[in-house]
Design a protein around this motif. Structure first.
Motif, PDB file in Angstrom:
ATOM      1  N   TYR A  11       4.017   5.282   5.476  1.00 12.26           N
ATOM      2  CA  TYR A  11       2.611   5.074   5.795  1.00 12.26           C
ATOM      3  C   TYR A  11       2.428   3.813   6.637  1.00 12.26           C
ATOM      4  O   TYR A  11       3.370   3.029   6.826  1.00 12.26           O
ATOM      5  N   ARG A  12       1.218   3.629   7.116  1.00 10.45           N
ATOM      6  CA  ARG A  12       0.887   2.457   7.925  1.00 10.45           C
ATOM      7  C   ARG A  12       1.236   1.166   7.179  1.00 10.45           C
ATOM      8  O   ARG A  12       1.704   0.199   7.787  1.00 10.45           O
ATOM      9  N   SER A  13       1.018   1.149   5.876  1.00 13.89           N
ATOM     10  CA  SER A  13       1.326  -0.061   5.100  1.00 13.89           C
ATOM     11  C   SER A  13       2.800  -0.421   5.196  1.00 13.89           C
ATOM     12  O   SER A  13       3.159  -1.615   5.180  1.00 13.89           O
ATOM     13  N   ASP A  14       3.673   0.569   5.295  1.00 13.39           N
ATOM     14  CA  ASP A  14       5.110   0.305   5.430  1.00 13.39           C
ATOM     15  C   ASP A  14       5.423  -0.304   6.791  1.00 13.39           C
ATOM     16  O   ASP A  14       6.294  -1.169   6.916  1.00 13.39           O
ATOM     17  N   VAL A  15       4.720   0.158   7.813  1.00 13.00           N
ATOM     18  CA  VAL A  15       4.929  -0.391   9.153  1.00 13.00           C
ATOM     19  C   VAL A  15       4.411  -1.827   9.216  1.00 13.00           C
ATOM     20  O   VAL A  15       5.041  -2.702   9.821  1.00 13.00           O
ATOM     21  N   ARG A  16       3.281  -2.072   8.562  1.00 11.92           N
ATOM     22  CA  ARG A  16       2.750  -3.443   8.535  1.00 11.92           C
ATOM     23  C   ARG A  16       3.694  -4.380   7.770  1.00 11.92           C
ATOM     24  O   ARG A  16       3.872  -5.537   8.146  1.00 11.92           O
ATOM     25  N   ALA A  17       4.308  -3.865   6.711  1.00  8.57           N
ATOM     26  CA  ALA A  17       5.292  -4.672   5.975  1.00  8.57           C
ATOM     27  C   ALA A  17       6.490  -4.980   6.866  1.00  8.57           C
ATOM     28  O   ALA A  17       7.045  -6.089   6.822  1.00  8.57           O
ATOM     29  N   ALA A  18       6.886  -4.013   7.683  1.00  6.90           N
ATOM     30  CA  ALA A  18       8.001  -4.227   8.616  1.00  6.90           C
ATOM     31  C   ALA A  18       7.643  -5.315   9.623  1.00  6.90           C
ATOM     32  O   ALA A  18       8.481  -6.169   9.960  1.00  6.90           O
ATOM     33  N   ARG A  19       6.405  -5.302  10.111  1.00  2.90           N
ATOM     34  CA  ARG A  19       5.987  -6.330  11.076  1.00  2.90           C
ATOM     35  C   ARG A  19       6.055  -7.722  10.443  1.00  2.90           C
ATOM     36  O   ARG A  19       6.525  -8.676  11.085  1.00  2.90           O
ATOM     37  N   ARG A  20       5.617  -7.854   9.209  1.00  2.00           N
ATOM     38  CA  ARG A  20       5.702  -9.154   8.533  1.00  2.00           C
ATOM     39  C   ARG A  20       7.159  -9.570   8.344  1.00  2.00           C
ATOM     40  O   ARG A  20       7.509 -10.745   8.506  1.00  2.00           O
ATOM     41  N   ARG A  21       7.984  -8.611   8.010  1.00  2.00           N
ATOM     42  CA  ARG A  21       9.399  -8.901   7.767  1.00  2.00           C
ATOM     43  C   ARG A  21      10.103  -9.346   9.049  1.00  2.00           C
ATOM     44  O   ARG A  21      10.895 -10.280   9.048  1.00  2.00           O
ATOM     45  N   LEU A  22       9.800  -8.676  10.138  1.00  2.02           N
ATOM     46  CA  LEU A  22      10.457  -8.972  11.408  1.00  2.02           C
ATOM     47  C   LEU A  22      10.014 -10.303  11.989  1.00  2.02           C
ATOM     48  O   LEU A  22      10.801 -11.027  12.591  1.00  2.02           O
TER      49      LEU A  22
END
Length: 316
Positions: A11-22
Motif C-alpha cells: 500500500y501507499r503507506s509501505d511506499v512512504r515508509a520506504a521513502r523515510r528509510r531511504l
C-alpha cells in the motif's frame, strides 16, 4: 503491508515508509516539462530523469530499501541474479552499507553493466544463457552461503522502494497525469501504482518482444513469455512478478506495446534533441508517445519515466 494468502499486499503507506528509510541515500531526480515529436506533431510531456539516479538506474531504490529494511544487524552476504541493472543496484547498495555482494549474470549480460558491478566491488559469476538459469544458480548459491538473496522485482521492499518515484512525481507535477513506465518484471509500474493509489493512472510500456504484463493481463494471471528485444538486458524477465500482477489488477495498470524500432528511434531522439543518453529500456516509455501506441487525451501531459543510463555509448 498485509498478507493475503502467501503474498503480501503493498500500500501507499509501505511506499512512504520506504521513502523515510531511504532518506538521503537516493537522489530526488528532476522533471523537465517539454514537448516531444509525436506522430501528428508536438506532444506535451513531463520527462522524469530517473536515469540520473545513483548507479544510473531506478533499481537502487529497491535494493537499498530491502537491505535497510533487513536491519543493521543483518550482515549476511548478498546474492542476486540479474541481467544488468538490478545487479548494479545491489552492488552499489552493498557498497554503501559495507556488505559483500555476489551477482549471478547470464552469459548475455552486457560488459558495460558487468563492469559497473565490478566498480562497486561485487563478485560477478556467469551462469547459463538466460535470466532464469542465472536465477536458479543464485538460489542455490544463497542457500549454500547462507546469504540474503535479493530479487530484481519480486520482493515487497524492492517494489516499495521503486514506488518512491511516484511520491516524487506527486510533488513535482501538478494534477494527476498518467505515468508511463517501462515494464520488465513489473516492480516499477507496481510500486508507482501503489504510491499513487486509485487517484493515479499508470501505463506500462513493453517491447513487443517482451510482453510480460500485456500477456498476464490478457490471461488474468502471470504467464511465461519468450524474450526477443533490444531491451532484454533490462526488460528480460520472462514472467511478471506475482506482486506486480496483483497491483496491476488492483489499480488497473494499463499496457501498451512498442516495437524495437520505435525504442531505437526514441533513444536516438533523446540524444539528438536533449543530449540525454539512456539505454533502450530507458527510452521505452517515450517510444509509446512517439509511435502513437499511447495517445494522450485533451489537455493531458503524461509523465514519461526515463529509467536507466547504463549503456555502451558506441551504440548510439
Amino acid at each position: 503491508m498485509t498478507e493475503v494468502g502467501r503474498e503480501p499486499r503493498l500500500y501507499r503507506s509501505d511506499v512512504r515508509a520506504a521513502r523515510r528509510r531511504l532518506g538521503r541515500h537516493v537522489r530526488v531526480t528532476p522533471v523537465c516539462h517539454t514537448d516531444v515529436a509525436g506522430p501528428n506533431g508536438p506532444v506535451g510531456v513531463s520527462l522524469k530523469f530517473e536515469y540520473l539516479q545513483h548507479g544510473g538506474t531506478f533499481k537502487v531504490r529497491g535494493s537499498l530499501n530491502a537491505l535497510l529494511a533487513a536491519g543493521v544487524r543483518d550482515e549476511r552476504p548478498v546474492v542476486i541474479a540479474s541481467g544488468g541493472n538490478a545487479g548494479i543496484a545491489a552492488a552499489l547498495a552493498c557498497a554503501i552499507l559495507g556488505r559483500s555482494c555476489t551477482v549471478v549474470v547470464p552469459e548475455s549480460a552486457p560488459h558495460t553493466k558487468v563492469a559497473a558491478m565490478w566498480a562497486y566491488g561485487a563478485e560477478v559469476l556467469w551462469r547459463g544463457t538466460t535470466y532464469v538459469e542465472a536465477t536458479r544458480h543464485a538460489e542455490e548459491l544463497a542457500a549454500e552461503r547462507r546469504a540474503l538473496r535479493l530479487h530484481a522485482y519480486g520482493m515487497p521492499e524492492v517494489v516499495a522502494g521503486a514506488g518512491t518515484i511516484g511520491l516524487e512525481i506527486e510533488r513535482q507535477v501538478r494534477a494527476r497525469p498518467p505515468v508511463l513506465v517501462p515494464v520488465g518484471g513489473g516492480a516499477l509500474a507496481a510500486g508507482i501504482a501503489a504510491a499513487l493509489g486509485t487517484r493515479g493512472q499508470v501505463v506500462g510500456v513493453e517491447p513487443v518482444g517482451a510482453p510480460t504484463l500485456h500477456a498476464a493481463l490478457a490471461a488474468g494471471h502471470p504467464v511465461d513469455v519468450h524474450i526477443n528485444t533490444i531491451a532484454s538486458d533490462a526488460l528480460g524477465a520472462t514472467r511478471i512478478g506475482e506482486m506486480a500482477m496483483e497491483l496491476a489488477q488492483r489499480y488497473r495498470i494499463g499496457s501498451v506495446l512498442v516495437s524495437d524500432d520505435a525504442i531505437s528511434m526514441a533513444r536516438e531522439y533523446l540524444w539528438r534533441e536533449f543530449r540525454v543518453v539512456v539505454e533502450p529500456a530507458g527510452a521505452t516509455a517515450l517510444a509509446a508517445i512517439q509511435s502513437g501506441a499511447y495517445v494522450p487525451g485533451p489537455q493531458e501531459r503524461p509523465v514519461i519515466v526515463l529509467t536507466g543510463a547504463n549503456t555502451d555509448l558506441t551504440t548510439l
